[in-house]
Design an enzyme around this catalytic site. Structure first.
Site, PDB file in Angstrom:
ATOM      1  CG  ASN A  42      -0.403  -0.218   2.528  1.00  0.00           C
ATOM      2  OD1 ASN A  42       0.642  -0.851   2.672  1.00  0.00           O
ATOM      3  ND2 ASN A  42      -1.056   0.304   3.535  1.00  0.00           N
ATOM      4  CD  GLU A  55      -5.349  -5.862  -1.547  1.00  0.00           C
ATOM      5  OE1 GLU A  55      -4.733  -4.794  -1.361  1.00  0.00           O
ATOM      6  OE2 GLU A  55      -6.204  -6.298  -0.756  1.00  0.00           O
ATOM      7  CB  CYS A  89     -10.737  -2.394   0.142  1.00  0.00           C
ATOM      8  SG  CYS A  89     -10.168  -1.638  -1.396  1.00  0.00           S
TER       9      CYS A  89
END
Ligand code: THU
Length: 136
Positions: A42, A55, A89
């Protein structure tokens, strides 16, 4: 490359996390169908909406290098060592789905419990490009 190995690579990718605002380090490891691995972490931003999840970092690295045949994505976070899984998410789920409804999501802890599902199972009644391309 088995799930445990891919998850370990995701755990190691957490070291590069740039997360001064949340202090929540996330790593991802994307496995292509021909066995290549792309990692991601991230990357946060003072304007918080500019943050990119681990991701999507891995996906954008793969796609931007011409690799769009994705087999699996493993995800690790600060919760991994507590033996708790981290799932993508909502935004990442939709982006992962873009490249295949059967992409495998691997999470958990490489030294503990490991979970696997398909991205389509994380988005009930999912929407893809096919849903609007068919409307002429
Ligand atoms: N984050 C990820 O990188 N992946 C996830 O699956 C969940 C959330 C990041 C975004 C942000 O930098 C931090 O974790 C807290 O939400």
């Amino acid at each position: 490359m088995n799930n445990k190995q891919l998850l370990k690579i995701a755990e190691d990718a957490r070291q590069y996390s740039y997360s001064p605002y949340s202090n929540f380090k996330v790593g991802a490891a994307l496995l292509t169908k021909d066995g290549k691995v792309y990692t991601g972490c991230n990357v946060e931003c003072a304007s918080l909406g500019g943050t990119n999840c681990a991701e999507r970092t891995a996906i954008f690295k793969a796609i931007s290098e011409g690799d769009n045949q994705i087999d699996a994505i493993a995800i690790a976070s600060d919760n991994s060592e507590k033996n708790e899984p981290t799932y993508p998410c909502g935004i990442c789920r939709q982006v992962i789905l873009e490249f295949g409804i059967n992409i495998r999501i691997i999470t958990g802890y490489s030294e503990g419990d490991i979970y696997e599902c398909e991205i389509k199972d994380l988005i009930p009644h999912y929407f893809t490009g096919n849903d609007f391309r068919e409307i002429k």
